[in-house]
Design a protein around this motif. Structure first.
Motif, short mmCIF file in Angstrom:
data_model
loop_
_atom_site.label_atom_id
_atom_site.label_comp_id
_atom_site.label_asym_id
_atom_site.label_seq_id
_atom_site.Cartn_x
_atom_site.Cartn_y
_atom_site.Cartn_z
N GLU A 172 -15.44 -13.79 14.66
CA GLU A 172 -14.34 -12.75 14.02
C GLU A 172 -13.67 -11.98 14.90
OE1 GLU A 172 -11.82 -9.99 12.36
OE2 GLU A 172 -13.87 -9.76 13.09
N ARG A 173 -14.48 -11.07 15.73
CA ARG A 173 -14.30 -10.41 16.77
C ARG A 173 -13.41 -10.74 17.87
NH1 ARG A 173 -18.47 -5.71 18.70
NH2 ARG A 173 -17.17 -4.17 19.39
N VAL A 174 -14.13 -11.90 18.36
CA VAL A 174 -13.36 -12.43 19.69
C VAL A 174 -12.07 -13.27 19.13
CG1 VAL A 174 -14.70 -14.56 19.60
CG2 VAL A 174 -13.88 -13.69 21.93
N THR A 175 -12.03 -13.54 18.27
CA THR A 175 -10.79 -14.35 17.95
C THR A 175 -9.78 -13.45 17.17
OG1 THR A 175 -11.75 -14.88 15.63
CG2 THR A 175 -11.85 -16.52 17.12
N ARG A 176 -10.06 -12.46 16.93
CA ARG A 176 -8.97 -11.35 16.56
C ARG A 176 -8.07 -11.07 17.69
NH1 ARG A 176 -11.86 -6.18 15.61
NH2 ARG A 176 -12.95 -7.34 14.01
N ARG A 177 -8.90 -10.88 19.11
CA ARG A 177 -8.20 -10.54 20.39
C ARG A 177 -7.40 -11.85 20.67
NH1 ARG A 177 -5.02 -8.39 23.48
NH2 ARG A 177 -5.13 -8.37 25.74
N THR A 178 -8.08 -13.12 20.57
CA THR A 178 -7.44 -13.95 21.16
C THR A 178 -6.16 -14.34 20.24
OG1 THR A 178 -9.67 -14.87 21.50
CG2 THR A 178 -8.05 -16.51 21.88
N LYS A 179 -6.09 -14.29 18.98
CA LYS A 179 -4.95 -14.47 18.21
C LYS A 179 -3.60 -13.44 18.87
CE LYS A 179 -6.68 -15.45 13.43
NZ LYS A 179 -6.75 -14.86 11.93
N GLU A 180 -4.26 -12.23 19.03
CA GLU A 180 -3.05 -11.56 19.83
C GLU A 180 -2.35 -12.13 21.01
OE1 GLU A 180 -5.16 -7.81 20.32
OE2 GLU A 180 -5.31 -7.35 18.27
N VAL A 181 -3.34 -12.49 21.85
CA VAL A 181 -2.97 -13.25 23.08
C VAL A 181 -2.05 -14.61 22.65
CG1 VAL A 181 -3.47 -14.37 25.29
CG2 VAL A 181 -4.65 -11.99 24.41
N VAL A 215 -18.18 -18.72 20.58
CA VAL A 215 -17.74 -17.25 20.97
C VAL A 215 -17.54 -17.18 22.32
CG1 VAL A 215 -18.56 -14.76 20.76
CG2 VAL A 215 -18.97 -16.37 18.83
N MET A 216 -18.30 -17.67 23.06
CA MET A 216 -18.42 -17.47 24.58
C MET A 216 -17.10 -18.07 24.90
SD MET A 216 -21.23 -15.82 24.90
CE MET A 216 -21.16 -15.43 23.55
N ASP A 217 -16.87 -19.48 24.67
CA ASP A 217 -15.61 -20.32 25.13
C ASP A 217 -14.42 -19.51 24.62
OD1 ASP A 217 -14.95 -22.95 26.03
OD2 ASP A 217 -13.98 -22.89 24.19
N GLN A 218 -14.34 -19.01 23.39
CA GLN A 218 -13.07 -18.51 23.15
C GLN A 218 -12.83 -17.14 23.82
OE1 GLN A 218 -10.88 -19.20 20.03
NE2 GLN A 218 -11.76 -21.43 20.49
N LEU A 219 -13.74 -16.39 24.04
CA LEU A 219 -13.69 -14.99 24.72
C LEU A 219 -13.03 -15.30 26.47
CD1 LEU A 219 -14.21 -11.99 24.82
CD2 LEU A 219 -16.47 -12.58 25.83
N VAL A 220 -13.83 -16.22 26.92
CA VAL A 220 -13.58 -16.62 28.29
C VAL A 220 -11.94 -17.04 28.32
CG1 VAL A 220 -13.96 -18.09 30.47
CG2 VAL A 220 -15.71 -16.77 29.19
N HIS A 221 -11.81 -18.04 27.56
CA HIS A 221 -10.54 -18.60 27.49
C HIS A 221 -9.33 -17.83 26.80
CE1 HIS A 221 -11.74 -22.51 29.00
NE2 HIS A 221 -12.52 -22.64 27.90
N CYS A 222 -9.64 -16.80 26.13
CA CYS A 222 -8.72 -15.76 25.87
C CYS A 222 -8.16 -14.99 27.08
CB CYS A 222 -9.35 -14.52 25.15
SG CYS A 222 -8.18 -13.36 24.52
N TRP A 223 -9.22 -14.73 28.02
CA TRP A 223 -8.84 -14.05 29.37
C TRP A 223 -8.14 -15.26 30.13
CZ3 TRP A 223 -9.20 -15.43 34.27
CH2 TRP A 223 -9.09 -14.49 35.13
N ASP A 224 -8.41 -16.62 30.08
CA ASP A 224 -7.50 -17.39 30.93
C ASP A 224 -6.04 -17.47 30.27
OD1 ASP A 224 -9.56 -18.41 32.36
OD2 ASP A 224 -10.34 -19.87 30.83
#
Length: 200
Positions: free
Chosen positions: A15-24, A129-138
């Motif tokens: 939930e935490r990591v996808t919250r940021r990925t949703k924004e991006v 979680v790891m995947d979503q976080l790194v690809h959020c940065w991408d």
């Protein structure tokens, strides 16, 4: 047993990591759809498909109906879709569904077959979680957005990537590049990104 007791809740972490990925994701424009990303040979559209597909795969592992999606590829049920607005909505929906299913009774205690063998759903989710976080940065880097990630998530993820074997598993499978050298003064985020084969 002590290590298991200290393992953070995969649902809360996702939930935490996808919250940021949703924004991006919501900041991506149609004009950026075919732009290149830090992921070799993947466009922004491909990256959306990978992010959505990873969540669809995770949801399928929970329900016992794993979709025919390779989680290390740019594959999802939206493959071929070129409308960024549709993909943004699809990403939000995939996040919500995965989180709802993962929060169900006994969801994390199940096991599922993955391209890396049979795994507990809890471990599959931590990989997501790891995947979503790194690809959020991408995605942020590819679309000119703020690449800053939550510092606590970065610290947690970096530890998991190094000690949990997620990055090594990806390197052995050929979809994580060699670690990039960074100076000793590099931030934790830059060290994590470099460890995953990207130039910070």
């Amino acid at each position: 047993m002590a290590a298991e007791a200290q393992m953070p809740d995969p649902v809360a972490q996702l939930e935490r990591v996808t919250r940021r990925t949703k924004e991006v994701a919501s900041g991506v424009t149609q004009a950026q759809a075919t732009d290149a990303t830090p992921c070799s040979q993947w466009s922004v559209l491909d990256l959306f498909n990978h992010l959505i597909g990873g969540l669809e795969f995770t949801a399928g592992c929970i329900t016992g109906s794993v979709p025919d999606i390779r989680p290390n590829e740019a594959e999802s049920s939206y493959q071929g879709e070129t409308d960024v607005a549709v993909l943004i909505r699809a990403y939000h929906a995939a996040v919500d569904r995965a989180l709802e299913l993962a929060a169900g009774p006994g969801a994390l205690e199940r096991t599922a077959m993955t391209p890396f063998g049979e795994m507990p759903v809890a471990r599959i989710m931590m990989g997501t979680v790891m995947d979503q976080l790194v690809h959020c940065w991408d995605l942020a880097r590819a679309t000119g957005q703020d690449t800053t990630l939550n510092s606590e998530m970065v610290e947690f993820a970096y530890g998991m990537l190094v000690s949990g074997g997620f990055a090594d598993m990806g390197r052995q499978a050929g979809f994580v590049g060699p670690e990039v050298a960074v100076p000793d003064s590099a931030s934790m985020q830059d060290r994590m990104i470099a460890y995953m084969g990207r130039q910070p």
